[in-house]
Every structure is written in C-alpha cells, then in structure tokens.
Write an enzyme that holds these catalytic residues in place. Structure first.
Site, mmCIF file in Angstrom:
data_model
loop_
_atom_site.group_PDB
_atom_site.id
_atom_site.type_symbol
_atom_site.label_atom_id
_atom_site.label_comp_id
_atom_site.label_asym_id
_atom_site.label_seq_id
_atom_site.Cartn_x
_atom_site.Cartn_y
_atom_site.Cartn_z
ATOM 1 N N GLY A 134 0.840 -1.197 0.000
ATOM 2 C CA GLY A 134 0.000 0.000 0.000
ATOM 3 C C GLY A 134 0.865 1.233 0.000
ATOM 4 O O GLY A 134 2.065 1.149 0.254
ATOM 5 N N CYS B 190 5.278 -6.156 1.478
ATOM 6 C CA CYS B 190 5.638 -4.740 1.525
ATOM 7 C C CYS B 190 4.969 -4.040 2.711
ATOM 8 O O CYS B 190 5.287 -4.342 3.853
ATOM 9 C CB CYS B 190 5.282 -4.117 0.178
ATOM 10 S SG CYS B 190 6.099 -2.572 -0.101
ATOM 11 N N TYR B 191 4.003 -3.174 2.480
ATOM 12 C CA TYR B 191 3.316 -2.524 3.612
ATOM 13 C C TYR B 191 2.747 -3.574 4.564
ATOM 14 O O TYR B 191 2.788 -3.409 5.792
ATOM 15 C CB TYR B 191 2.186 -1.628 3.097
ATOM 16 C CG TYR B 191 1.481 -0.852 4.194
ATOM 17 C CD1 TYR B 191 2.085 0.245 4.775
ATOM 18 C CD2 TYR B 191 0.213 -1.241 4.632
ATOM 19 C CE1 TYR B 191 1.451 0.952 5.790
ATOM 20 C CE2 TYR B 191 -0.433 -0.528 5.642
ATOM 21 C CZ TYR B 191 0.188 0.565 6.215
ATOM 22 O OH TYR B 191 -0.436 1.266 7.212
ATOM 23 N N HIS C 179 7.582 -7.455 -4.339
ATOM 24 C CA HIS C 179 6.240 -7.797 -4.825
ATOM 25 C C HIS C 179 6.265 -9.104 -5.619
ATOM 26 O O HIS C 179 6.614 -9.102 -6.800
ATOM 27 C CB HIS C 179 5.689 -6.663 -5.696
ATOM 28 C CG HIS C 179 5.282 -5.479 -4.892
ATOM 29 N ND1 HIS C 179 4.049 -5.362 -4.304
ATOM 30 C CD2 HIS C 179 5.978 -4.379 -4.546
ATOM 31 C CE1 HIS C 179 3.980 -4.224 -3.636
ATOM 32 N NE2 HIS C 179 5.140 -3.612 -3.764
ATOM 33 N N GLU D 298 3.838 -10.680 -6.766
ATOM 34 C CA GLU D 298 2.689 -10.786 -7.670
ATOM 35 C C GLU D 298 2.921 -10.193 -9.055
ATOM 36 O O GLU D 298 2.155 -10.446 -9.970
ATOM 37 C CB GLU D 298 1.445 -10.138 -7.022
ATOM 38 C CG GLU D 298 1.500 -8.619 -6.840
ATOM 39 C CD GLU D 298 2.211 -8.159 -5.569
ATOM 40 O OE1 GLU D 298 3.030 -8.927 -5.036
ATOM 41 O OE2 GLU D 298 1.966 -7.025 -5.130
ATOM 42 N N ASP E 33 -18.247 -11.218 -21.948
ATOM 43 C CA ASP E 33 -18.829 -11.376 -20.625
ATOM 44 C C ASP E 33 -20.308 -11.768 -20.685
ATOM 45 O O ASP E 33 -20.730 -12.709 -20.005
ATOM 46 C CB ASP E 33 -18.649 -10.091 -19.806
ATOM 47 C CG ASP E 33 -17.173 -9.735 -19.658
ATOM 48 O OD1 ASP E 33 -16.332 -10.640 -19.826
ATOM 49 O OD2 ASP E 33 -16.862 -8.563 -19.398
ATOM 50 N N LYS F 30 -11.054 -11.836 -15.962
ATOM 51 C CA LYS F 30 -11.315 -12.052 -17.385
ATOM 52 C C LYS F 30 -10.761 -13.393 -17.882
ATOM 53 O O LYS F 30 -11.420 -14.095 -18.646
ATOM 54 C CB LYS F 30 -10.657 -10.916 -18.181
ATOM 55 C CG LYS F 30 -11.136 -10.806 -19.600
ATOM 56 C CD LYS F 30 -12.445 -10.077 -19.628
ATOM 57 C CE LYS F 30 -12.946 -9.787 -21.008
ATOM 58 N NZ LYS F 30 -14.134 -8.918 -20.959
#
Ligand code: XMP
Length: 530
Positions: A70, A97-98, A185, A187, A243, A385
C-alpha cells in the site's frame, strides 16, 4: 460497515471452496494481481478492503491471509492498521511490503521511515533455503521492489529469510507460527518466480487444495445461481461481448428454460456478428432467444447526427427503451442477469471509497437504468477475465466469441465518423473484416494486439485506379497493445501485414481509396476515434 463492503455482499466460495485465501487490500496498485496469481495456482482467493468487518471476512473460512502492499507508511496519521482477527485467527499470514511492515509493527519489531523509496528491480539472496516459502526455488531471485519504510529489527521469533543489497530483511518469517513477510512484490511479472512463492505459501504453508479450475468454477456458479433464482425467470441482454456471452452460457447450464436472452441488433455490429450470436445462442445452445432487428429504428434516429456525444446518447437511450419493451413482453420476469466481472466490482468499490487511490471511469456496456424492477443476477461477479474465458471454453463457446476483443457498447457508431448511413457502415464493416482477417492470419488478433479495428473517416481524398481519378473516403486502421485500456501504445505491426491489409481494403472495398495507420498512443489519443 465500510463502503468497500459492497465488494463482498455474498461469497462465491463458501461451500466447496471454503478454505480459500483472503487478501486484505491496503491500496497497492498490484492487489488484484495477488488474487490472480493465487487463483492461477488453483486456489480461490478473494479481496477485501482492510477494514471490512471481521465476520464478513471470516465467513470465507480462510486458510491463509495475505496482506497487500500500500502507499502508506505505518507512521502516517490514520494509516491503515492490522485488524485483530488476522493474528487471532491462527492461520498463516503473508505480508507483502506494507503488509510486512504492519506485521512487524504489530508483533513488536521496528519499522523505520526511509528518506528515499526503493523502487525497481533488485536481486535477492535466499538465506533460509529450507524455508517452505522458497521451496524448490533457486537461491538468487530477481524481484521487484517498491517500498519506502524498512524493517530495522525483527519481532521475536522471526528470522531473516532473504537479503537484498539494500535490505537485510528482504524476506522474513516466523516458521513456528507460519507468518511471513516479503519486502518485494511477488505478484508482479517483474518478479519472475513470484508466482511460485505465492503458490508455496497458499498450497504448502496454508494447505489449500488446488481445486479452483474452470470445471469447479462452473459447478460453484451453477449452484449459486440456482440458489439465488429458484424457479424464477431471468432475462439477459446479449451484446456479443465475451462477458454477456459467458454469463448466458453459464445461466443456460444452471437454469435452462428459465433464461431468456434478448439481443438488440442496433445495426452497428461488425460483419457477421448478429448472425453468429443468433446461431450460437439460438441454434446451437438452444437458449430462448429474442433477437430484435432494430437497425432501422437506430439508423433513423441517428440520421444527420455527427456529434459523437449525441450519437452515444441516442444509442444508449434507444437501446434501453428497446430492451425494456422486449423484456416487458416476456411477462413475469423477476431477475436481470448481467456480465459484471470481478475487476468491475473491485474498481467501482474502490472508486466509492473516500481517498481512493485507484480511480477509473467506466464505459458502461449498454448500461440499463437502475429503476428497472429486476433483481440482479451476476454469475461472473467473482471472476477475472482469464477465468471468464476458461469458463466460456469449458461451456463450449466458440473461440471467436471467447477470444473476442473488447467492442464498445455503441458499436461502429464510434468508428463511423460523420454521418452514419447503412452504406457507410457496410464500407466500414468490410474494411474492418479484412483488417481483422489479416491480423488473424498473422496470429496477431489474440496476442500481439489488444484491440484492432478500422475507422471510416468523413474525409475524401484523390486517388487513381487504372486510368481513372478517384475521389473517395479514407480508412484509418487502429491497433493497440494495453493491459488495462487506460493507457495504450500503438501496435508495431509488421509492414507486410499493413501492406496486405491496405491493398486488400482499397481493392475490395467500395468507396475507399486510401488507408492510413494510426500511430498515436493513449494518452494523448484515446483508443476509439469517436
Ligand atoms: P477509449 O476510446 O476511451 O476506450 O480509449 C477505452 C476502451 O473502452 C472502450 N469503449 C467503450 N466501451 N462503451 C463500451 O462498452 C462505450 O461507450 C465505449 N467507449 C469506448 C474502447 O473500445 C476501449 O476498449
């Protein structure tokens, strides 16, 4: 209750997937990615704003909790905090991280403010090679760092697991209590082995089963839809987009005849699209399909209109009126289904939050008025998605639909500049089909371009064909690459491909004698020309 709790009014995965991963969102721009990576490991993960009510979060019966990064410092006034249930729950925790700084602070370690942010690529050396977090990983890892504060001393019971040039605590953990922190990170794609780290956490450390896949998503969603609608009737607007198509196929699996789809053809679809929709959903899937050809009405209303905003307004209003009229004819329909997907839910929840860091404006696809007296069914509400696409394929939808690039709600109206007439639309459709066919042949429609299309300009220029002078309109080709459609770059298409498309368009499409390629990025351009 926080505003953000709208994000999780009901869980998708409380039944068989109970025991997934909870991700508490502290505002990092990467939080969605954490959820996507965890799900790519086959484990269900759901996002919650960090101060969502404990009951709501714990209803998921998480087997592990991930605290996102964050923008704050733990020392900021009104900095987001660590909710008490996180440590009380006893489940493994990973702070990123945060999130790592919060854990450190809460457990008695020391976080200090740094003068400068460390931002960018870094190398990390894993010291604790036997740590389950780094199982089967090399000792050197390329990672993406982005942090301000740093850890000065560890909480009791914690040890450093990895170091970087700038930080002796690039990763740290308390193996007994199964709590971990990483300064980098895992991710993002700039941490190439980050997905493996997250997989180690969710599968080895948290003990989650890797059973989140297209088949199980369908099973869960079918059960949830049946539970919600009972024997009620549902109406869904098919737009031709991925979608709404997948939502229709899923609802068809769940409730069969209780579903009716309405397809309003506004005459602004691409070549062969209306036929394909009618064929796939009506003939192949056997769905109750009301196909309304409203082309004349729409073109009549658009006659002589050249202002882009007015075009949009006319189409939007007419679409709603036409849809409503058809829906009313169906009689006692209780539910309206929509193809809302998880990023829409997350983004609009974030937008409603005071001081939101991510603000995104949505173009609403064929948006329907809120005062329609239906209850909403959103079978894709928890899916990203890529998951929507996998589900579509598993349900038997053809690739042309599942891999379709995004197409704006107002259709070709935003690509037919100037007067919208049937003839000009046909010219545009033909040119667009050639361009997309050439891209497809070159393998660049699914990868290599995020959105590619033709635009018809209300400009005439002189050319020569055989011995004759021509004076005809111009086609602009547009192809962009982008991750999020908020910014985009023009695609560096091979010259040969552009040459083939250009020559075919000029030769095969009546009314066009010149082709240009748009080399404007967004910003300052937009993707559509309008
Ligand atoms: P722009 O042109 O703003 O487009 O860079 C960004 C993305 O949004 C799509 N787009 C729309 N989608 N209704 C939609 O459903 C609309 O009115 C609309 N306008 C633009 C555009 O195709 C691109 O993917």
């Amino acid at each position: 209750m926080t505003q953000h709790s709208a994000l999780n009014t009901q869980h998708l995965a409380t039944s068989t997937h109970g025991g997934g991963i909870v991700i508490l969102d502290y505002g990092s721009q990467y939080t969605q990615l954490i959820a996507r990576r965890v799900r790519e490991s086959g484990v269900y993960a759901e996002l919650f704003h960090w101060d969502t009510d404990a009951d709501q979060v714990l209803a998921l019966e998480p087997r592990g909790i991930i605290l996102s990064g964050g923008p704050n410092s733990v020392y900021d006034e009104s900095a987001p905090t660590l909710p008490a249930y996180v440590l009380k729950s006893g489940v493994p925790v990973l702070g990123i991280c945060y999130g790592m700084q919060l854990l450190t602070q809460a457990l008695g370690g020391k976080v200090v403010g740094a003068q400068e942010r460390e931002y960018g690529p870094a190398g990390v050396e894993v010291a604790a090679t036997d740590s389950p977090l780094f199982k089967e990983l090399p000792t050197h890892l390329d990672v993406w760092m982005s942090h301000g504060d740093r850890i000065e001393s560890l909480p009791q019971g914690w040890q450093s697991l990895a170091q970087s040039g700038n930080s002796p605590f690039a990763a740290m953990g308390d193996t007994t209590k199964q709590r971990y922190g990483v300064q980098f990170h895992p991710e993002v794609s700039h941490t190439p082995l980050g997905t493996a780290i997250l997989r180690n956490f969710v599968i080895d450390i948290c003990g989650c089963a890797a059973n989140w896949n297209a088949a199980s998503i369908i099973e869960e969603s079918v059960a949830r839809v049946r539970d919600q609608v009972g024997s009620g009737r549902v109406v869904l607007g098919l737009s031709g987009g991925v979608d709404s198509a997948v939502a229709a196929a899923l609802l068809n699996r769940a409730i069969g005849d209780q579903l009716t789809c309405i397809f309003v053809n506004h005459g602004l679809m691409r070549k062969d699209e209306p036929e394909q929709i009618i064929n796939t959903f009506g003939a192949q899937f056997g769905i109750n399909l009301v196909a309304v050809d409203a082309t004349e009405t729409f073109l009549g209303a658009l006659e002589g209109v050249t202002d882009p905003e007015r075009k949009r307004k006319i189409i939007g209003e007419l679409f709603v009126r036409t849809f409503e009229a058809e829906a009313n004819k169906l009689g006692d329909v209780e539910f309206l289904a929509q193809g809302t997907i998880y990023p829409d839910v997350i983004e609009s929840a974030a937008k409603d939050r005071p001081g939101a860091h991510r603000i995104k404006t949505h173009h609403n696809v064929g948006g329907l008025p809120e005062d329609m007296k239906f209850k909403l069914v959103e079978p894709l509400r928890y899916l990203f998605k890529d998951e929507v696409r996998k589900v579509g394929t598993e349900l038997g939808l053809p690739d042309e639909i599942v891999w379709r690039q995004p197409f704006p709600g107002p259709g070709l109206a935003v690509r037919c500049l100037g007067d919208i007439t049937w003839e000009r639309l046909e010219t545009l459709r033909a040119a667009d089909a050639i361009f997309r066919e050439e891209l497809e042949n070159a393998g660049m429609l699914r990868t290599g371009t995020s959105q590619a299309f033709a635009v018809l300009l209300p400009v005439k220029s002189v050319g020569v064909m055989g011995d004759n002078r021509t004076y005809e309109e111009v086609i602009a080709l547009r192809a962009v690459t982008t991750d999020d459609f908020m910014t985009a770059d023009w695609a560096r298409l091979p010259y040969d491909l552009l040459a083939r498309a250009s020559s075919r368009i000029v030769n095969e499409v009546r009314g066009v004698n010149r082709v240009t390629y748009d080399i404007t990025s967004k910003p300052p351009g937009t993707i559509e020309w309008e």
